[in-house]
Design an enzyme around this catalytic site. Structure first.
Site, PDB file in Angstrom:
ATOM      1  N   GLN A  36      -5.229  -5.007   6.745  1.00  0.00           N
ATOM      2  CA  GLN A  36      -6.261  -5.878   6.171  1.00  0.00           C
ATOM      3  C   GLN A  36      -6.418  -7.196   6.931  1.00  0.00           C
ATOM      4  O   GLN A  36      -7.278  -7.993   6.586  1.00  0.00           O
ATOM      5  CB  GLN A  36      -5.931  -6.209   4.703  1.00  0.00           C
ATOM      6  CG  GLN A  36      -6.047  -5.022   3.772  1.00  0.00           C
ATOM      7  CD  GLN A  36      -7.483  -4.502   3.647  1.00  0.00           C
ATOM      8  OE1 GLN A  36      -8.438  -5.227   3.873  1.00  0.00           O
ATOM      9  NE2 GLN A  36      -7.619  -3.247   3.288  1.00  0.00           N
ATOM     10  N   CYS A  68      -4.623   2.476  -3.937  1.00  0.00           N
ATOM     11  CA  CYS A  68      -3.424   2.890  -3.166  1.00  0.00           C
ATOM     12  C   CYS A  68      -2.268   1.910  -3.319  1.00  0.00           C
ATOM     13  O   CYS A  68      -1.433   1.783  -2.409  1.00  0.00           O
ATOM     14  CB  CYS A  68      -3.752   3.110  -1.685  1.00  0.00           C
ATOM     15  SG  CYS A  68      -4.860   4.476  -1.413  1.00  0.00           S
ATOM     16  N   ASP A  76       2.337  -4.736   8.232  1.00  0.00           N
ATOM     17  CA  ASP A  76       1.185  -3.871   7.990  1.00  0.00           C
ATOM     18  C   ASP A  76      -0.067  -4.749   8.096  1.00  0.00           C
ATOM     19  O   ASP A  76      -0.384  -5.523   7.192  1.00  0.00           O
ATOM     20  CB  ASP A  76       1.330  -3.247   6.597  1.00  0.00           C
ATOM     21  CG  ASP A  76       0.063  -2.529   6.131  1.00  0.00           C
ATOM     22  OD1 ASP A  76      -0.952  -2.566   6.846  1.00  0.00           O
ATOM     23  OD2 ASP A  76       0.106  -1.944   5.032  1.00  0.00           O
ATOM     24  N   HIS A 136       0.860  -1.187   0.000  1.00  0.00           N
ATOM     25  CA  HIS A 136       0.000   0.000   0.000  1.00  0.00           C
ATOM     26  C   HIS A 136       0.900   1.242   0.000  1.00  0.00           C
ATOM     27  O   HIS A 136       1.999   1.206   0.570  1.00  0.00           O
ATOM     28  CB  HIS A 136      -0.857  -0.042   1.267  1.00  0.00           C
ATOM     29  CG  HIS A 136      -1.948   0.975   1.340  1.00  0.00           C
ATOM     30  ND1 HIS A 136      -1.732   2.279   1.713  1.00  0.00           N
ATOM     31  CD2 HIS A 136      -3.273   0.870   1.110  1.00  0.00           C
ATOM     32  CE1 HIS A 136      -2.883   2.936   1.712  1.00  0.00           C
ATOM     33  NE2 HIS A 136      -3.834   2.100   1.347  1.00  0.00           N
ATOM     34  N   LYS A 139     -11.063  -0.493  10.004  1.00  0.00           N
ATOM     35  CA  LYS A 139     -11.191  -1.677   9.140  1.00  0.00           C
ATOM     36  C   LYS A 139     -11.607  -2.899   9.961  1.00  0.00           C
ATOM     37  O   LYS A 139     -11.666  -4.015   9.449  1.00  0.00           O
ATOM     38  CB  LYS A 139      -9.876  -1.960   8.431  1.00  0.00           C
ATOM     39  CG  LYS A 139      -9.505  -0.885   7.406  1.00  0.00           C
ATOM     40  CD  LYS A 139      -8.315  -1.316   6.602  1.00  0.00           C
ATOM     41  CE  LYS A 139      -7.659  -0.181   5.855  1.00  0.00           C
ATOM     42  NZ  LYS A 139      -8.373   0.264   4.663  1.00  0.00           N
TER      43      LYS A 139
HETATM   44  N1  PMP Z   1      -2.124  -0.791   4.448  1.00  0.00           N
HETATM   45  C1  PMP Z   1      -3.074  -1.491   3.827  1.00  0.00           C
HETATM   46  C2  PMP Z   1      -2.772  -2.869   3.333  1.00  0.00           C
HETATM   47  C3  PMP Z   1      -4.349  -0.948   3.657  1.00  0.00           C
HETATM   48  O1  PMP Z   1      -5.292  -1.648   3.041  1.00  0.00           O
HETATM   49  C4  PMP Z   1      -4.603   0.357   4.144  1.00  0.00           C
HETATM   50  C5  PMP Z   1      -5.961   1.010   3.948  1.00  0.00           C
HETATM   51  N2  PMP Z   1      -6.509   0.846   2.681  1.00  0.00           N
HETATM   52  C6  PMP Z   1      -3.572   1.038   4.787  1.00  0.00           C
HETATM   53  C7  PMP Z   1      -2.346   0.442   4.922  1.00  0.00           C
HETATM   54  C8  PMP Z   1      -3.761   2.426   5.335  1.00  0.00           C
HETATM   55  O2  PMP Z   1      -4.706   2.417   6.357  1.00  0.00           O
HETATM   56  P1  PMP Z   1      -5.292   3.784   6.935  1.00  0.00           P
HETATM   57  O3  PMP Z   1      -5.756   4.565   5.750  1.00  0.00           O
HETATM   58  O4  PMP Z   1      -6.403   3.375   7.830  1.00  0.00           O
HETATM   59  O5  PMP Z   1      -4.178   4.464   7.654  1.00  0.00           O
END
Ligand code: PMP
Length: 407
Positions: free
Chosen positions: A201, A365, A198, A121, A224
């Site tokens: 998910q 992203c 990370d 991401h 999430k």
């Molecule tokens: N890492 C992953 C794998 C994600 O899916 C996301 C959110 N789409 C993030 C990081 C970032 O999370 P947040 O926007 O809640 O900070």
């Protein structure tokens, strides 16, 4: 899952029962953010109604209550992650901030290498790009083919290049595959590298045990995992956090200050600048309780079954290409696909317009991967515990209609 169980779970989510343009919403975007169940909403509303105190150092009843709810949320998060100590849990705004905190505070500089995979991401890519520019850190990307998964041999070979930190996604938001994080941690540690996982998910669908996993850092957001936005947590190994300097500084990060000097507070306060997100902490604790009541295994099993149903339906459309393994089980709750001759924005718009089906479109992203793969964009459906087979059919039937319309 039995229909009655599913109906009971759905009853917990007010958003599913509020019509959108006269229709029941078909929410298939839980990888972006999950809906909130009533116990989370009412815990937060109740707290705000009763109390507005600042956490920490207040002798009055409202302040004590605020301090108590933050401590309770920290303990609940510790238990949720399987961490040994509550002070290894730092509350942040979310996963993105957690990763930025590590990037800023870990002692990484010229001569150090950070390794990420090719499907990270942006939140687990841009902080390292920043260190390359500002501190002369080297950043190595381990290519990752979503259809094949993580290449342990290639990883081992790359580790020999003096990698100091490995920062990898646990479950991919691009394609739903799970990375073998425990083995990654073992190999990285053997090579003298730290590991950041990370977990954005994975927290809603996988029981997390940072001890068994061996991660040095684990980052996630509560939004999430059935909680509110604006709060997430960074787990960090106690000895590592103790060595890290403050990042964002201000109220609560210090023990004492003169006009010219300061002494930093202990962890976790050192990393929690400004007034705590107390209402968020209440929501986070309620989300953990709700999630644990259902069980992440059950959520994953349900989402995977829906993904199987959707994948089987999509296999009849030759113009549809799924990102990741053919076997939907390996993609868990995520179905990300593109359609020959139809851009993802138009498709997502048509799904919403025609059937109230809410999916995400674009590069999700993970821009760098799309550029490397030469795929402009895609539509991603993601499933959670409150989705039904009828939701899946709404997606695939509407997609079928759209495809027959464009010929
Ligand atoms: N890492 C992953 C794998 C994600 O899916 C996301 C959110 N789409 C993030 C990081 C970032 O999370 P947040 O926007 O809640 O900070």
């Amino acid at each position: 899952m039995m229909d009655a169980d599913l109906a009971r779970i759905r009853a917990d989510f007010p958003a599913l029962h509020l019509p959108v343009k006269g229709r029941a919403p078909v929410y298939l975007d839980s990888a972006c953010t999950t809906l909130r169940p009533e116990p989370v909403i009412s815990a937060m509303a109740d707290y705000m109604r009763r109390n507005s105190g600042c956490h920490g150092r207040a002798a009055h009843a409202f302040g004590r209550e605020a301090t108590r709810v933050v401590a309770e949320a920290r303990e609940a998060t510790r238990a949720f992650l399987g961490a040994a100590h509550a002070d290894e849990v730092i509350f942040v705004r979310g996963c993105t901030e957690a990763i930025n905190l590590v990037a800023e505070c870990l002692p990484l500089g010229k001569g150090d290498t950070v390794l990420t995979t090719g499907i990270e991401h942006n939140s687990n890519l841009l902080p390292w790009q920043g260190l390359v520019r500002r501190r002369g850190v080297r950043h190595v990307v381990l290519p990752l083919d979503p259809a094949r998964g993580f290449d342990m041999e290639a990883f081992r070979a790359r580790l020999r290049d003096g990698v100091r930190l490995v920062s990898v996604v646990h479950v991919s938001n691009l394609c739903g595959i799970e990375l073998p994080v425990a083995e990654i941690c073992r190999e990285a540690h053997r090579a003298g590298a730290w590991v950041l996982v990370d977990g954005a998910q994975s927290v809603a669908t996988h029981a997390i045990d940072v001890g068994a996993m061996g991660a040095d850092f684990f980052a996630f957001s509560f939004h999430k995992a059935f909680g509110p936005e604006g709060i997430g947590a960074l787990y960090g190994r106690r000895d590592l956090l103790a060595r890290m300097p403050a990042w964002q500084v201000g109220g609560d990060t210090v023990e004492d200050v003169t006009y010219d000097t300061c002494t930093w507070a202990a962890v976790p306060q050192r990393f929690e600048a400004g007034v705590a997100n107390t209402t968020g902490a209440v929501g986070a604790a309620a989300a953990i309780a709700w999630l644990r009541g259902i069980g992440p295994d059950r959520i994953l099993a349900h989402a995977t079954a829906l993904n199987e149903r959707a994948t089987a339906a999509l296999s009849h459309f030759p113009r549809v290409h799924v990102i990741g393994p053919i076997d939907s089980v390996l993609r868990g709750s995520i179905l990300n696909f593109w359609v020959d001759g139809l851009d993802s924005r138009s498709l997502a718009g048509l799904l919403d317009e025609r059937a109230g089906v809410m999916v995400r479109y674009g590069k999700h992203c993970v821009h760098a991967w799309y550029h490397a793969a030469g795929i402009p964009d895609s539509v991603r459906a993601s499933f959670s515990i409150y989705n039904t087979p009828a939701d899946v059919d709404a997606l695939t039937d509407t997609l079928g209609n759209v495809l027959s319309m464009i010929g």
